[in-house]
Scaffold this motif. Structure first.
Motif, PDB file in Angstrom:
ATOM      1  N   LEU A 247     -16.765   2.929   4.141  1.00 41.72           N
ATOM      2  CA  LEU A 247     -15.511   2.282   3.771  1.00 41.72           C
ATOM      3  C   LEU A 247     -15.446   2.148   2.259  1.00 41.72           C
ATOM      4  O   LEU A 247     -16.468   2.210   1.565  1.00 41.72           O
ATOM      5  CB  LEU A 247     -15.333   0.928   4.455  1.00 41.72           C
ATOM      6  CG  LEU A 247     -16.438  -0.135   4.327  1.00 41.72           C
ATOM      7  CD1 LEU A 247     -16.400  -0.857   2.981  1.00 41.72           C
ATOM      8  CD2 LEU A 247     -16.321  -1.155   5.449  1.00 41.72           C
ATOM      9  N   ASP A 248     -14.234   1.991   1.741  1.00 38.24           N
ATOM     10  CA  ASP A 248     -14.005   1.701   0.328  1.00 38.24           C
ATOM     11  C   ASP A 248     -13.431   0.295   0.251  1.00 38.24           C
ATOM     12  O   ASP A 248     -12.316   0.050   0.713  1.00 38.24           O
ATOM     13  CB  ASP A 248     -13.039   2.715  -0.286  1.00 38.24           C
ATOM     14  CG  ASP A 248     -13.657   4.098  -0.430  1.00 38.24           C
ATOM     15  OD1 ASP A 248     -14.890   4.176  -0.588  1.00 38.24           O
ATOM     16  OD2 ASP A 248     -12.913   5.095  -0.376  1.00 38.24           O
TER      17      ASP A 248
ATOM     18  N   ARG B   7     -17.374   2.012  -2.731  1.00 33.53           N
ATOM     19  CA  ARG B   7     -17.692   2.769  -1.521  1.00 33.53           C
ATOM     20  C   ARG B   7     -19.005   2.244  -0.949  1.00 33.53           C
ATOM     21  O   ARG B   7     -19.978   2.030  -1.677  1.00 33.53           O
ATOM     22  CB  ARG B   7     -17.789   4.260  -1.814  1.00 33.53           C
ATOM     23  CG  ARG B   7     -18.106   5.111  -0.592  1.00 33.53           C
ATOM     24  CD  ARG B   7     -17.654   6.542  -0.777  1.00 33.53           C
ATOM     25  NE  ARG B   7     -16.192   6.602  -0.872  1.00 33.53           N
ATOM     26  CZ  ARG B   7     -15.503   7.733  -1.015  1.00 33.53           C
ATOM     27  NH1 ARG B   7     -16.128   8.888  -1.109  1.00 33.53           N
ATOM     28  NH2 ARG B   7     -14.185   7.703  -1.062  1.00 33.53           N
TER      29      ARG B   7
ATOM     30  N   SER C 194     -11.030   1.799   7.815  1.00 33.11           N
ATOM     31  CA  SER C 194      -9.970   1.531   6.833  1.00 33.11           C
ATOM     32  C   SER C 194      -8.785   0.877   7.522  1.00 33.11           C
ATOM     33  O   SER C 194      -8.851   0.529   8.709  1.00 33.11           O
ATOM     34  CB  SER C 194      -9.540   2.819   6.129  1.00 33.11           C
ATOM     35  OG  SER C 194      -9.044   3.753   7.060  1.00 33.11           O
TER      36      SER C 194
ATOM     37  N   TRP D 117       0.846  -1.192   0.000  1.00 32.16           N
ATOM     38  CA  TRP D 117       0.000   0.000   0.000  1.00 32.16           C
ATOM     39  C   TRP D 117       0.881   1.242   0.000  1.00 32.16           C
ATOM     40  O   TRP D 117       2.092   1.170   0.228  1.00 32.16           O
ATOM     41  CB  TRP D 117      -0.935  -0.021   1.201  1.00 32.16           C
ATOM     42  CG  TRP D 117      -2.023  -1.057   1.096  1.00 32.16           C
ATOM     43  CD1 TRP D 117      -2.145  -2.040   0.164  1.00 32.16           C
ATOM     44  CD2 TRP D 117      -3.132  -1.221   1.992  1.00 32.16           C
ATOM     45  NE1 TRP D 117      -3.263  -2.800   0.417  1.00 32.16           N
ATOM     46  CE2 TRP D 117      -3.885  -2.324   1.527  1.00 32.16           C
ATOM     47  CE3 TRP D 117      -3.559  -0.544   3.140  1.00 32.16           C
ATOM     48  CZ2 TRP D 117      -5.046  -2.761   2.163  1.00 32.16           C
ATOM     49  CZ3 TRP D 117      -4.704  -0.961   3.783  1.00 32.16           C
ATOM     50  CH2 TRP D 117      -5.448  -2.059   3.296  1.00 32.16           C
TER      51      TRP D 117
ATOM     52  N   TRP E 248     -14.910   6.773   9.031  1.00 31.23           N
ATOM     53  CA  TRP E 248     -14.360   5.939   7.959  1.00 31.23           C
ATOM     54  C   TRP E 248     -13.654   4.734   8.555  1.00 31.23           C
ATOM     55  O   TRP E 248     -12.818   4.876   9.445  1.00 31.23           O
ATOM     56  CB  TRP E 248     -13.370   6.740   7.116  1.00 31.23           C
ATOM     57  CG  TRP E 248     -13.484   6.377   5.667  1.00 31.23           C
ATOM     58  CD1 TRP E 248     -12.739   5.474   4.974  1.00 31.23           C
ATOM     59  CD2 TRP E 248     -14.435   6.907   4.755  1.00 31.23           C
ATOM     60  NE1 TRP E 248     -13.159   5.397   3.677  1.00 31.23           N
ATOM     61  CE2 TRP E 248     -14.211   6.279   3.506  1.00 31.23           C
ATOM     62  CE3 TRP E 248     -15.474   7.846   4.861  1.00 31.23           C
ATOM     63  CZ2 TRP E 248     -14.972   6.556   2.376  1.00 31.23           C
ATOM     64  CZ3 TRP E 248     -16.224   8.135   3.741  1.00 31.23           C
ATOM     65  CH2 TRP E 248     -15.969   7.491   2.517  1.00 31.23           C
TER      66      TRP E 248
ATOM     67  N   PRO F 130      -8.844   5.535  -0.745  1.00 30.82           N
ATOM     68  CA  PRO F 130      -9.764   4.589  -0.120  1.00 30.82           C
ATOM     69  C   PRO F 130      -9.636   4.490   1.396  1.00 30.82           C
ATOM     70  O   PRO F 130     -10.570   4.063   2.060  1.00 30.82           O
ATOM     71  CB  PRO F 130      -9.401   3.256  -0.801  1.00 30.82           C
ATOM     72  CG  PRO F 130      -8.021   3.461  -1.319  1.00 30.82           C
ATOM     73  CD  PRO F 130      -7.928   4.902  -1.681  1.00 30.82           C
ATOM     74  N   GLU F 131      -8.487   4.905   1.925  1.00 36.04           N
ATOM     75  CA  GLU F 131      -8.321   4.854   3.371  1.00 36.04           C
ATOM     76  C   GLU F 131      -8.916   6.063   4.066  1.00 36.04           C
ATOM     77  O   GLU F 131      -9.199   6.019   5.267  1.00 36.04           O
ATOM     78  CB  GLU F 131      -6.840   4.697   3.731  1.00 36.04           C
ATOM     79  CG  GLU F 131      -5.969   5.916   3.451  1.00 36.04           C
ATOM     80  CD  GLU F 131      -5.392   5.968   2.059  1.00 36.04           C
ATOM     81  OE1 GLU F 131      -4.180   6.196   1.929  1.00 36.04           O
ATOM     82  OE2 GLU F 131      -6.155   5.797   1.088  1.00 36.04           O
TER      83      GLU F 131
END
Length: 273
Positions: free
Chosen positions: A105-106, A250, A71, A29, A69, A270-271
């Motif tokens: 979240l993604d 998402r 992640s 990542w 969120w 995405p995080e």
């Protein structure tokens, strides 16, 4: 395995940023030590250790308007398929529930198959794209813009306030906020590539022009997380040499919050949402 079996779920502290970075680096990542510091300082990060070694994490990062969120759901390759990620996501969801937060979240395609049955509702689809070799040119660089302008546009698009997050991004060495023709975007460092986003614009052609100007003034690989429904923008990126690396879905758990007044062309990641 029962939720109570195995090593306990614990809350991590700022002293765990290097161990967290090791996990995200193992997964290839793009997060930096500074990214981990945001989660550990401003959010709640749950972890599982095997002895002294951190082997799994998940984070809950709160935003305004009762939003948060989820992640950084990471499990070391040596400890996968033991239910650790499920236990950690459950801890995030329970924390959000107790605080009355809507969770976002993604998810990767595989993750979406897991989160859907838990009650997460699909919203936007995203596509992560990479430009490996930007072509620097002598064309004028895009103009600098203010953090206030970026945050105002972000509130319109997200429906909640992320001033603290975006300000932390903007204050890092190498970060810049740029604008042209009604578009505005943030560019910041990542571990292996620079990241463009969030990016807001009124028209796809203007968004593409701003991305082109950014790329022409960069020398490192670039990443962007584009909103899939902005199809003209997505097609323009791929036509200009960007390649799609992976999709994200998402998803939202809990009631809808403030309605977004516009759709971004690219997100913060995405995080972070």
């Amino acid at each position: 395995m029962d939720a109570t079996d195995g090593p306990p779920v614990i809350k991590l502290g700022e002293q765990d940023e290097i161990a967290g970075l090791a996990l995200s680096t193992e997964a290839h990542w793009n997060q930096t030590e500074e990214d981990w510091r945001i989660f550990l300082r401003d959010g709640v990060v749950f972890g599982i250790r095997d002895g002294a070694r951190l082997v799994a994490t998940a984070a809950l990062l709160p935003y305004s308007g009762n939003n948060a969120w989820i992640s950084m759901v990471l499990v070391s390759g040596t400890h996968r398929r033991r239910g650790l990620a499920t236990r950690l996501v459950d801890a995030c969801m329970e924390t959000a529930r107790k605080s009355g937060l809507t969770s976002w979240l993604d998810a990767t395609p595989d993750g979406a198959k897991v989160y859907g049955p838990l009650g997460f509702t699909p919203t936007l689809q995203l596509r992560r794209l990479k430009l490996v070799n930007p072509a620097p040119s002598s064309a004028p660089a895009p103009s600098a813009a203010t953090i206030e302008a970026l945050c105002a546009r972000d509130r319109r698009a997200g429906g909640f306030d992320r001033t603290a997050l975006l300000t932390a991004f903007a204050q890092r060495p190498g970060s810049r906020i740029v604008a042209a023709n009604g578009c505005i975007a943030l560019v910041r460092d990542g571990r292996t590539a620079r990241h463009i986003g969030p990016l807001f614009a009124d028209h796809a052609a203007d968004a593409l022009a701003l991305v082109g100007a950014i790329a022409a003034s960069e020398t490192s690989p670039l990443l962007i997380d584009a909103v899939a429904s902005q199809s003209q923008f997505l097609d323009g990126l791929t036509a200009s040499g960007w390649t799609i690396e992976r999709p994200f879905q998402r998803m939202r758990f809990g009631p809808a919050t403030n309605a977004a007044k516009e759709t971004p062309f690219a997100v913060a990641g995405p995080e972070f949402g």
